[in-house]
Scaffold this motif. Sequence first.
Motif, PDB file in Angstrom:
ATOM      1  N   ASN A  16       3.556  10.620   0.251  1.00  0.00           N
ATOM      2  CA  ASN A  16       2.889   9.272   0.675  1.00  0.00           C
ATOM      3  C   ASN A  16       1.833   9.608   2.068  1.00  0.00           C
ATOM      4  N   ALA A  64      -1.263  -2.317   5.371  1.00  0.00           N
ATOM      5  CA  ALA A  64      -1.771  -3.243   4.474  1.00  0.00           C
ATOM      6  C   ALA A  64      -0.986  -4.597   4.080  1.00  0.00           C
ATOM      7  N   ALA A  71       7.048  -3.689  15.144  1.00  0.00           N
ATOM      8  CA  ALA A  71       6.147  -3.703  13.795  1.00  0.00           C
ATOM      9  C   ALA A  71       6.654  -3.118  12.552  1.00  0.00           C
ATOM     10  N   GLY A 105      -2.873   1.901  12.832  1.00  0.00           N
ATOM     11  CA  GLY A 105      -1.811   1.814  12.051  1.00  0.00           C
ATOM     12  C   GLY A 105      -2.382   1.150  10.585  1.00  0.00           C
ATOM     13  N   MET A 150      -6.314   2.488  -1.973  1.00  0.00           N
ATOM     14  CA  MET A 150      -5.267   1.602  -1.253  1.00  0.00           C
ATOM     15  C   MET A 150      -4.230   0.763  -2.181  1.00  0.00           C
ATOM     16  N   GLY A 199       0.736  -1.233   0.048  1.00  0.00           N
ATOM     17  CA  GLY A 199       0.044   0.005  -0.011  1.00  0.00           C
ATOM     18  C   GLY A 199       1.046   1.332   0.076  1.00  0.00           C
ATOM     19  N   CYS A 200       1.991   1.127   0.546  1.00  0.00           N
ATOM     20  CA  CYS A 200       2.717   2.406   0.735  1.00  0.00           C
ATOM     21  C   CYS A 200       4.152   2.298   0.941  1.00  0.00           C
ATOM     22  N   GLY A 201       4.685   1.087   1.187  1.00  0.00           N
ATOM     23  CA  GLY A 201       6.069   0.971   1.204  1.00  0.00           C
ATOM     24  C   GLY A 201       7.065   1.625   2.253  1.00  0.00           C
ATOM     25  N   MET A 202       6.104   2.225   3.180  1.00  0.00           N
ATOM     26  CA  MET A 202       6.945   2.964   4.256  1.00  0.00           C
ATOM     27  C   MET A 202       6.129   2.890   5.590  1.00  0.00           C
ATOM     28  N   ALA A 203       5.485   1.555   5.839  1.00  0.00           N
ATOM     29  CA  ALA A 203       5.058   1.238   7.216  1.00  0.00           C
ATOM     30  C   ALA A 203       3.692   2.424   7.758  1.00  0.00           C
ATOM     31  N   GLN A 204       3.219   3.142   6.695  1.00  0.00           N
ATOM     32  CA  GLN A 204       2.294   3.880   7.013  1.00  0.00           C
ATOM     33  C   GLN A 204       0.590   3.412   6.951  1.00  0.00           C
ATOM     34  N   CYS A 205       0.585   2.584   6.232  1.00  0.00           N
ATOM     35  CA  CYS A 205      -0.788   2.314   6.082  1.00  0.00           C
ATOM     36  C   CYS A 205      -1.158   0.824   6.457  1.00  0.00           C
ATOM     37  N   GLN A 248       0.370   7.063  13.709  1.00  0.00           N
ATOM     38  CA  GLN A 248      -0.518   5.859  13.711  1.00  0.00           C
ATOM     39  C   GLN A 248      -1.063   5.702  15.266  1.00  0.00           C
ATOM     40  N   ARG A 291       5.221  -5.017   9.689  1.00  0.00           N
ATOM     41  CA  ARG A 291       4.909  -4.225   8.240  1.00  0.00           C
ATOM     42  C   ARG A 291       5.824  -4.641   7.376  1.00  0.00           C
ATOM     43  N   MET A 334      11.474   7.365   5.965  1.00  0.00           N
ATOM     44  CA  MET A 334      11.321   5.706   6.220  1.00  0.00           C
ATOM     45  C   MET A 334      11.267   5.646   7.714  1.00  0.00           C
ATOM     46  N   PRO A 335      10.719   4.658   8.186  1.00  0.00           N
ATOM     47  CA  PRO A 335      10.949   4.072   9.940  1.00  0.00           C
ATOM     48  C   PRO A 335      12.559   4.218   9.988  1.00  0.00           C
ATOM     49  N   MET A 349       0.708  -2.805  17.416  1.00  0.00           N
ATOM     50  CA  MET A 349       1.563  -1.697  16.980  1.00  0.00           C
ATOM     51  C   MET A 349       2.490  -1.626  18.003  1.00  0.00           C
ATOM     52  N   ILE A 358      -4.708   1.640   7.573  1.00  0.00           N
ATOM     53  CA  ILE A 358      -5.681   2.599   6.934  1.00  0.00           C
ATOM     54  C   ILE A 358      -6.694   1.860   5.882  1.00  0.00           C
ATOM     55  N   ARG A 365      -7.826   7.765  10.256  1.00  0.00           N
ATOM     56  CA  ARG A 365      -7.583   6.504  10.787  1.00  0.00           C
ATOM     57  C   ARG A 365      -8.623   6.447  11.703  1.00  0.00           C
ATOM     58  N   ARG A 408       3.433   4.124  -4.188  1.00  0.00           N
ATOM     59  CA  ARG A 408       2.670   5.085  -3.568  1.00  0.00           C
ATOM     60  C   ARG A 408       2.958   6.617  -3.891  1.00  0.00           C
TER      61      ARG A 408
END
Lengths: 156, 721, 220
Positions: free
Chosen positions: B655, A45, C113, A128, B343, A37-43, C95, A56, C125-126, C109, A130, B663, B426
Amino acid sequence: MIALNVNRRQYSVDVDPATPLLWVIRENIGLAGTKYGCGMAQCGACTVHIDGEAVRSCVTPVSRAAGKIVTTIEGLSADLSHPLQQAWIAEDVPQCGYCQSGQIMSAAVLLRENSKPTDSDIDDAMSGNICRCGTYPRIRRAIRRAAQLMASGGAK
Amino acid sequence: MNIATGMRRRDFFKAGAALGGGLLISFYLPELSGTSETDRAKETFAPNAFIRIGTDDSVTIIVNKAEMGQGVYTSMPMLIAEELEADWSRIRVESAPVDPAYNHAVFGIQMTGGSTSVNSEWERLRKAGAMARMMLIAAAAQTWNVNAQSCRAESGYVIHAASNRRLSFGALADSAVKMEPPKEVVLKDPKDYKLIGKPTHRLDTPSKINGTAQFGLDVRIPGMLTAVLARPPVFGAKAVRINDEKAKSVPGVAAVVSVRAGVAVVASGFWPAKLGRDALDIVWEEGPNATLSTASLREQYANLAKTPGAVARKDGDPTQTLASAAKQVTAEYEVPYLAHAMMEPLNCLVDLRSDRCEIWTGTQFQTVDRAAAAAVAGLKPEQVQIHTTLLGGGFGRRANPVSDFVVEAVEVAKAVGAPVKVIWTREDDIRGGWYRPMWYDRLAAGLDAAGNPVAWTHTIVGQSILAGTMFESVMVKNGIDGSSVEGAAELPYAIPNVLVDLHSPKVGVPVQWWRSVGHSHTGFVVESFLDELAHTAGKDPYEFRRALLAHQPRYLGVLELAASKAKWGAPLPGGRARGIAVHFSFDSYVAQVAEASVADDGTVRVHRVVCAVDCGRVVNPDTVVAQMEGGIIFGLTAALKGEITLERGRVQQRNFHDYPMLRMNEAPDIEVYIVPSTEHPTGVGEPGVPAVAPAVANAIFAATGKRVRRLPVRASDLRKA
Amino acid sequence: MHIRWNWKRKTIAALLLGAASLWAGTGRLSTRGGSRVRADYPAGRPATVRTVSDDAAARAAFLAAAPVFTHPRCQNCHPAGDAPLQGDDSHPHAQSVKRGPDGRGKYGMKCSACHQLTNLPGANMPPGAPNWHLPPPNMRMVFVGRTPGELCRQLKDPSQNGGKTIHQIIEHVASDKLVLWGWNPGEGRTTPPLGHTEFAGLMNQWASNGAACPETAENR
């Protein structure tokens, strides 16, 4: 070669150890239920479990999963018998459905750790993930229903 | 895109004809042109393009609408199964191939959009079911040598009660094929409905909760490669120098090819393709859009809004009445560009051969995509087949007027000579354009001494979605793109003097329909400004609307239902206040009451939204509720968070961290009430969106005395001094 | 919170200048007194037991080190509430992440994670480091909104610092990988106003001079 145990099956994959687990699961192992979904742990999915904990997978190097137990949506139950799946059906949660694998994998950790989640627990567990279709009210209801199902032994 | 609007309905017919799509009259039940995958085994009874009954009792419904969450894979089968008297538990769904048989019953091309699926298929699919039922009954009657009138169908069987005999649909399939199709069908009396109007579980849920549902991104075919594109940093920029040395050295990268959309790195999978893409070194010729900025657009638009535009509606003498009114109110409103942000990011898989092309993608626009793909591939449209997968959200983005995500994939496949799936990251999606346009509105109204509005003028500034597309010639009239003024030009309030005019500046940002299209902006502007008038007049915003809608019973119906369910006027706890809005779109009426509070730091919390909807006769009530819930969350995300901005021609967001979504912890409680109706069914996919932003903005005003005239709502504007 | 941070940054900058001169003076004093207190104490080495109580020097060292604690890289995981913060404006974690029963997040969470053992390449990025976590709820170790005096007393108080000795605290700030991450925070993130060596050196100064806490009215 990296040895992976995904949904109780052993795999051996020949990939760069930094490759995100998501793409190994989707493209090398061929389980497409886990989504990008996003590739950066935002969504959320892409949420899967490593040794029972949600991660994630889009930001998790495949090397982290080596020698551990990985569970994806396909491994949750063989026959839609998981209380979360039953509750998801009963509440007609999904719309487009794309985020729902991740939603369910997050909810599974919640219910394992807290069999009677309050609204605030559900917020803490699920914010976490979406959902662009806006199924949040139904996810909330379905989690409560799944908790009741588990309490009454109505599902395994 | 209201199909009840006669003018636009005809226009779409013409647009369809222009695309080469056949025109269909709703009551004609098409047969397949004969070359498609659904032309299956002979033992199958396929009385029309929508139904296949197997000798194994399976009932397959071929759905010509894209399932993007709105529930068509359930509602379309419900229409058929109701009349077919099928056993609901045996229903299976298949997505339709591209074929004129599956064209939109009104628009004349194969597409999903405009919240029209149930609206446009209501008659045709019920007739399709009834026709099949009559042929099955005829087959049974012949088998038993009895009068067809003495037989009935029920739950997948034809029953002859007098002799206590029954045959399943499967057992009758072979003989039903030989029956003469009926010339006329009689549809059920609505009081006999078993499915229609009953909450019905979605058929697609099981596959969406066990990982088996197949979205475009999930399709794999042998020999397939994956491509990720480096896309221009500025809309319309061209790559003039490409250094792909590093990209090609990424293990797994197979090729780097240039297409019109950018530079594609083609690899064994997504990850190497993305690493390769990121390693490209490209010099772009940025072109004229490199100077675009949101700030300068705002300035331009604000200036334009002060000048007269093309007139979309004029009643009476608004200018003169306004000038002489006892009280005048003026305000300027603005909303930003918005990305659809489905999504599932865009993707398209293409297998191009010398004499045919197969495409797998989640699309809302099959006829348009097929024509565009064929043109690029050098094939005839009939040589191109599109497999419509499930869509991980659409919201309009997957009905692209130039088929952008399909065309580029065909170009890449052509350049590579192998099956290729193009995947958008994204970031590609958020920065890729085709946004809901940015709008700037200037409004003025005059009130008489009693506080009644006597004049209303509304100048709208924003890009036309249809200009420059194949739809322009038939859908832009006298400088008015109907989708720019929808929801404003049909102002329903009893105001004698009204002027709505429009400026459609040309800006190099690609724009597109975005869930609820023009209504996404006019709903906010009209319902907020009306609220301003109520407060200026010293009247309750609900009663003010009621009085002005006295001649609009269906508006009143939803308004009063929402207000009563929300207990309008009753005290609320802890700093909460209510706001109300009502809006008509896609032939449906929606009223919403939002309860919101504003913290000292300006943070807005929406606690509850009560929604009333009148969408005519309801097919699946649970879907109507779900679509209202989803529309409200979608509209709230836009109202509270959504904003795409430009600087030096570059999109500033990329993004979900800087283009955030609502949320779980921010989602309000939502209650949906449906007005019972026997009117023709109308849209539900989009009408939930327009009313929520003004309901929330009006609640914020009620709570703080601060008027929100610019979206998204900014905490900095609402912070306590 | 935002406004207060700006105010504090200015004050602290001023203090830092003052501390620097004090610190130089301390050095001279120390030399005269023949003690082994040094401004250039090597980072990463814990203070020895041979501390000499010099409250002024200790206070000055802590005041100089304090801006590190309230820099976003450090304070974002030492929040006042139960939610970690993000970004240079220290906004709540997107989040709605929570501290959880052991400081490692809650349910699906948990910190791990998303946060890996190392930073991931790319802006936003995280970030990652071993043992990514917040202080547990029974030992919250709040940095956000704290004055240097409050920070200092909290840090020293075994009931608030997880039963650590001063020695262990110094070891922690000198070599803990999560602390060190603050100076290697990944693409696009600012680092604390002092280098880590300098910070660890000051903390050592503080400890070896007896770990007195700032007492002046505005720092208390």
